[in-house]
Design an enzyme around this catalytic site. Structure first.
Site, PDB file in Angstrom:
ATOM      1  N   LEU A   1       7.572  37.449  -2.245  1.00 14.51           N
ATOM      2  CA  LEU A   1       9.186  37.209  -1.187  1.00 14.51           C
ATOM      3  C   LEU A   1       9.715  37.538  -2.238  1.00 14.51           C
ATOM      4  CD1 LEU A   1       9.932  36.726   1.636  1.00 14.51           C
ATOM      5  CD2 LEU A   1       9.512  34.080   0.764  1.00 14.51           C
ATOM      6  N   ASP A   2      10.878  38.651  -2.047  1.00 11.00           N
ATOM      7  CA  ASP A   2      11.543  38.307  -3.191  1.00 11.00           C
ATOM      8  C   ASP A   2      13.119  37.066  -2.938  1.00 11.00           C
ATOM      9  OD1 ASP A   2      11.829  41.776  -2.836  1.00 11.00           O
ATOM     10  OD2 ASP A   2      13.390  41.699  -1.876  1.00 11.00           O
ATOM     11  N   ARG A   3      13.341  37.010  -4.626  1.00  9.84           N
ATOM     12  CA  ARG A   3      14.240  35.715  -5.464  1.00  9.84           C
ATOM     13  C   ARG A   3      14.781  35.723  -3.821  1.00  9.84           C
ATOM     14  NH1 ARG A   3      16.301  34.642 -10.935  1.00  9.84           N
ATOM     15  NH2 ARG A   3      17.241  32.517 -10.722  1.00  9.84           N
TER      16      ARG A   3
ATOM     17  N   ALA B   1      15.826  36.423  -0.508  1.00 10.29           N
ATOM     18  CA  ALA B   1      14.897  36.191   0.821  1.00 10.29           C
ATOM     19  C   ALA B   1      14.228  34.350   0.505  1.00 10.29           C
ATOM     20  CB  ALA B   1      13.867  37.139   1.038  1.00 10.29           C
TER      21      ALA B   1
END
Length: 240
Positions: free
Chosen positions: A63-65, A67
């Site tokens: 999961l993108d940092r 987000a």
């Protein structure tokens, strides 16, 4: 550097550790040395079960940092292998909430080909030799202050996929300065939240899922629409 990061555990059994990742927290360690979910999870298991030596915990998706949302970790190598296979085959159901700049109505499905170019990702032609297929479906849930709340059903899991597919069509996510957003969100993170995940339990071989409310950083953005989406009886409130 984040101060005193917290691991928010929303589910745990002998095979799974499911967390609510805060925006700004890394999924796994990188060259920055900043706190990450995987290291915090190992520390949590070691302290909770008083385990000597190293603790196993497997990263099966990312999961993108900037987000927030649901992250599933594997507590055994068998679970990690089975979950990794599920994600490769796009078996899990992954739903996100995103606030984008501009006015979107109705719903749609987008198919693109993406390529990573340094730290960024961009859309390329279908014939590009390094382009990877990216697919999602979206549904507009409401509009507020020049922005639209969208629900995203992510069919593939490419890096920065949601961010790039929306930005390339003129709808960057709030706070996503990397992809030309003009509207800030909470200072450094994105209006992107992984709110629903369903997969097959790695040993019971039956569906298991979680529905997680957005963190406090979402403030009053789309409060009415979110109240309709999150039933108190079936949703998990943001921990803390």
């Amino acid at each position: 550097m984040m101060n005193a990061p917290t691991l928010h555990v929303i589910y745990r059994d002998n095979h799974l550790l499911v967390t609510a990742k805060s925006a700004g927290l890394l999924a796994q360690a990188d060259e920055t040395g900043d706190p990450d979910i995987l290291t915090l999870g190992k520390r949590y298991l070691k302290e909770t079960f008083n385990k000597p030596g190293n603790v196993y915990l497997g990263l099966v998706h990312r999961l993108d940092r900037p987000a927030s949302g649901i992250m599933v970790l594997a507590r055994t190598s068998k679970a990690a292998a089975r979950l990794t296979d599920q994600f490769k085959k796009h078996r899990p159901i992954k739903k996100y909430l995103a606030i984008v700049e501009g006015a979107l109505e109705g719903n749609g499905a987008w198919e693109d080909h993406l390529i990573k170019d340094g730290r960024n990702v961009r859309v390329v032609s279908e014939t590009h030799p390094k382009g990877k297929h990216a697919s999602l479906a979206w549904r507009a849930l409401g509009r507020q202050g020049g922005a639209t709340l969208v629900e995203v059903d992510l069919h593939t899991g490419r890096p920065h996929q949601i961010r790039v597919q929306f930005a390339s069509r003129g709808y960057p996510l709030l706070g996503d300065l990397r992809y030309r957003a003009a509207t800030p969100f909470d200072g450094q993170n994105l209006a992107l939240h992984s709110y629903f995940m369903e997969l097959d339990h790695p040993t019971r071989r039956e569906p298991i899922g979680w529905r997680l409310e957005p963190p406090p950083s979402w403030g009053s953005w789309f409060a009415r629409e979110r109240a309709e989406l999150f039933d108190p009886d079936t949703s998990i409130p943001w921990p803390g």
